[in-house]
Design a protein around this motif. Structure first.
Motif, short mmCIF file in Angstrom:
data_model
loop_
_atom_site.label_atom_id
_atom_site.label_comp_id
_atom_site.label_asym_id
_atom_site.label_seq_id
_atom_site.Cartn_x
_atom_site.Cartn_y
_atom_site.Cartn_z
N GLU A 1 50.87 51.34 63.48
CA GLU A 1 51.62 50.57 64.33
C GLU A 1 51.02 48.98 64.12
OE1 GLU A 1 52.77 53.58 67.96
OE2 GLU A 1 51.07 52.26 68.12
N ALA A 2 49.70 49.00 63.96
CA ALA A 2 48.83 47.72 63.80
C ALA A 2 49.30 47.09 62.15
CB ALA A 2 47.35 47.76 63.68
N ALA A 3 49.51 47.80 61.34
CA ALA A 3 49.90 47.34 59.96
C ALA A 3 51.48 47.07 59.85
CB ALA A 3 49.94 48.45 58.91
N THR A 4 52.35 47.63 60.79
CA THR A 4 53.74 47.27 60.91
C THR A 4 53.76 45.85 61.72
OG1 THR A 4 54.43 49.34 61.17
CG2 THR A 4 55.94 47.67 61.93
N SER A 5 52.96 45.78 62.72
CA SER A 5 52.91 44.23 63.47
C SER A 5 52.15 43.07 62.76
CB SER A 5 52.01 44.60 64.57
OG SER A 5 50.64 44.61 64.50
N LEU A 6 51.58 43.63 61.42
CA LEU A 6 51.13 42.55 60.59
C LEU A 6 52.14 41.96 59.68
CD1 LEU A 6 47.44 43.75 59.96
CD2 LEU A 6 48.14 41.73 61.23
N ILE B 1 46.77 53.29 55.06
CA ILE B 1 46.97 54.55 55.24
C ILE B 1 46.23 55.54 54.34
CG2 ILE B 1 48.63 56.68 55.42
CD1 ILE B 1 50.58 54.63 56.42
N LEU B 2 46.44 55.31 52.96
CA LEU B 2 45.98 56.06 52.07
C LEU B 2 44.35 56.10 51.87
CD1 LEU B 2 47.71 56.17 48.64
CD2 LEU B 2 47.56 57.78 50.30
N PRO B 3 43.72 54.75 52.08
CA PRO B 3 42.31 54.74 52.06
C PRO B 3 41.71 55.39 52.94
CG PRO B 3 43.30 52.49 51.72
CD PRO B 3 44.31 53.40 52.10
N GLN B 4 42.29 55.68 54.21
CA GLN B 4 41.60 56.42 55.11
C GLN B 4 42.21 58.04 55.25
OE1 GLN B 4 41.91 54.66 59.26
NE2 GLN B 4 43.31 53.09 58.27
N ALA B 5 43.22 58.38 54.43
CA ALA B 5 43.55 59.64 54.53
C ALA B 5 42.77 60.54 53.30
CB ALA B 5 45.11 59.60 54.07
N VAL B 6 42.44 59.64 52.14
CA VAL B 6 41.81 60.08 51.26
C VAL B 6 40.33 60.54 51.55
CG1 VAL B 6 40.74 59.65 48.75
CG2 VAL B 6 43.08 58.98 49.46
N ARG B 7 39.74 59.54 52.19
CA ARG B 7 38.52 59.90 52.92
C ARG B 7 38.55 61.42 53.65
NH1 ARG B 7 38.09 54.03 54.54
NH2 ARG B 7 36.77 53.12 53.08
N ILE B 8 39.52 61.50 54.48
CA ILE B 8 39.68 62.75 55.25
C ILE B 8 39.73 63.91 54.41
CG2 ILE B 8 40.86 63.77 57.10
CD1 ILE B 8 41.69 61.15 58.14
N ALA B 9 40.67 63.64 52.90
CA ALA B 9 40.91 64.81 52.25
C ALA B 9 39.89 65.14 51.29
CB ALA B 9 42.28 64.39 51.75
N ILE B 10 38.95 64.43 51.17
CA ILE B 10 38.02 64.56 49.95
C ILE B 10 37.33 65.80 50.14
CG2 ILE B 10 35.63 63.75 49.00
CD1 ILE B 10 36.89 60.73 49.04
N PRO B 11 36.84 66.42 51.17
CA PRO B 11 36.01 67.73 51.10
C PRO B 11 37.03 68.91 50.64
CG PRO B 11 35.56 66.46 53.12
CD PRO B 11 36.68 65.75 52.38
N SER B 12 38.32 68.74 51.32
CA SER B 12 39.20 69.81 50.64
C SER B 12 39.41 69.73 49.47
CB SER B 12 40.37 69.69 51.59
OG SER B 12 40.26 69.76 53.01
N ILE B 13 39.66 68.47 48.86
CA ILE B 13 39.90 68.29 47.30
C ILE B 13 38.90 68.64 46.54
CG2 ILE B 13 40.46 66.70 45.80
CD1 ILE B 13 42.06 65.09 47.83
N ILE B 14 37.49 68.44 47.13
CA ILE B 14 36.69 69.07 46.25
C ILE B 14 36.59 70.67 46.03
CG2 ILE B 14 33.91 69.47 46.35
CD1 ILE B 14 33.60 66.62 47.69
N ASN B 15 36.65 71.26 46.87
CA ASN B 15 36.96 72.77 46.79
C ASN B 15 37.97 73.19 46.03
OD1 ASN B 15 35.08 73.45 48.74
ND2 ASN B 15 36.34 73.22 50.54
#
Length: 384
Positions: free
Chosen positions: A284-289, A301-315
């Motif tokens: 919502e903040a990105a949309t308001s900007l 979105i992607l920079p934060q999403a990739v950080r969260i997904a990295i441990p699963s992707i390593i496996n």
């Protein structure tokens, strides 16, 4: 009960000593039993066989290999083929997984359904069946050599593989490699400078476009300055097959397709869950900007999403490397097929060969895990 056993700390130490003693005793029993069985069957032991002549040829080798080469050379070829197919599998599965993961959350109904169908289909079919499908159904039905699919008389596709021009590097080609390294260093420098500039002034700098220009422009400039030291050898049809150029065999392609497509389904789900985990307030903040949907995805979105997904992707990367051993089903000459298969059958030294093979996979997995965990730690958001 003796008085010292009433102390909880002493009881804990005692239990650990008993557990370690039992474990070591179990290992000793296994080793003694194995040695006894080997002696009873008259099997030779030791690693001297590594220097014996292999006596067989390998259809696909990234380094020179002849039947006169040793079993140690067989191990090297198998290891290199395993690393090559794993590397490209990781690259392609990452790209496909990222794309499908984004499509999975698309508001467009058709794209969303296509992504969902892809994930549900390929994730639930065993990867071994997928390897056999690509090898025996898809690639085997391609045209014969004389009726190859021809692209600009440079790339040919038929049931014997994928043929494309091969680059030949001559004197001075090192300048192109140096230019690529310089371009990468330049991109890192520009990225850090642009980030600092944005924090201080709020103005954005076209880092991506600048990076593309550096990555293409510097090697091209080095190529011209060095006198065009890179030439291409094109594949040509001679008799019943093509000669020259670079060849990718059906075995390699089938294994690569299956590993990439199968692993990409899990990476896509990791990316999807990462995107959904990004707080709604950030979007919502990105949309308001006034950021466009693409800018929101790329910058927020992607920079934060990739950080969260990295441990699963390593496996999933580790699973892909281990699943490459299924190539034995179609005869691709990776580590298990030629070293733990052909060499083992010829020498009969199962203990040594299987031990080397298992330790090799363990070492590869630990190195990959170490590198990616370091990358994960660097990517984590620093909290105070």
């Amino acid at each position: 009960m003796p008085s010292f056993l009433r102390d909880e700390k002493i009881r804990g130490i005692l239990y650990q000593i008993i557990a370690i003693t039992l474990f070591v005793g179990f290992l000793f029993y296994i080793a003694q039993n194995t040695a006894h069985n080997i002696e009873q069957r008259g099997i030779k032991t030791g690693f001297a066989f590594l220097h014996d002549t292999a006596g067989f040829d390998i259809t696909e080798s990234p380094i020179p290999f002849t039947p006169a080469s040793t079993h140690l050379k067989v191990f090297e070829v198998g290891l290199l083929n395993t690393l090559i197919v794993s590397f490209w599998g990781i690259v392609f599965s990452s790209l496909i997984g990222l794309l499908i993961g984004i499509w999975r959350l698309s508001p467009n109904w058709l794209i969303n359904r296509i992504a969902a169908a892809y994930i549900e289909t390929f994730r639930n079919i065993p990867v071994l069946l997928q390897i056999l499908f690509w090898y025996n159904v898809v690639l085997a039905t391609l045209p014969s050599t004389r009726h190859s699919l021809n692209f600009f008389n440079a790339v040919f596709i038929n049931n014997r593989g994928f043929f494309m021009p091969k680059l030949v590097f001559q004197d001075g080609a090192w300048m192109i490699g140096a230019a690529i390294v310089a371009a990468i260093i330049g991109i890192i420098f520009v990225h850090r400078w642009a980030k600092k500039r944005q924090e201080e002034t709020g103005e954005q700098f076209p880092v991506f476009l600048t990076g593309i220009i550096l990555l293409i422009g510097l090697p091209l400039l080095a190529y011209l300055i060095a006198g065009r030291p890179v030439t291409a050898v094109y594949p040509e049809l001679h008799g019943f097959n093509f000669r020259g150029g670079k060849t990718f065999t059906p075995e390699f392609l089938a294994l690569l397709f299956a590993l990439s497509i199968y692993t990409a389904t899990f990476i896509a789900e990791a990316i999807r869950s990462g995107i959904e985990a990004v707080p709604k307030g950030q979007k919502e903040a990105a949309t308001s900007l006034g950021l466009s949907p693409l800018q929101q995805l790329r910058l927020v979105i992607l920079p934060q999403a990739v950080r969260i997904a990295i441990p699963s992707i390593i496996n999933q990367y580790l699973n892909l490397i281990k699943n490459s051993s299924l190539a034995a089903a179609i005869g691709y000459p990776e580590l298990v097929t030629i070293f733990a298969g052909t060499s083992l059958n010829q020498t009969g030294q199962a203990l040594e060969i299987l031990l080397i093979t298992m330790l090799t996979y363990l070492l590869i997995s630990l190195i990959v895990s170490l590198i990616l965990n370091w990358f994960n730690a660097k990517m984590k958001i620093k909290e105070r």
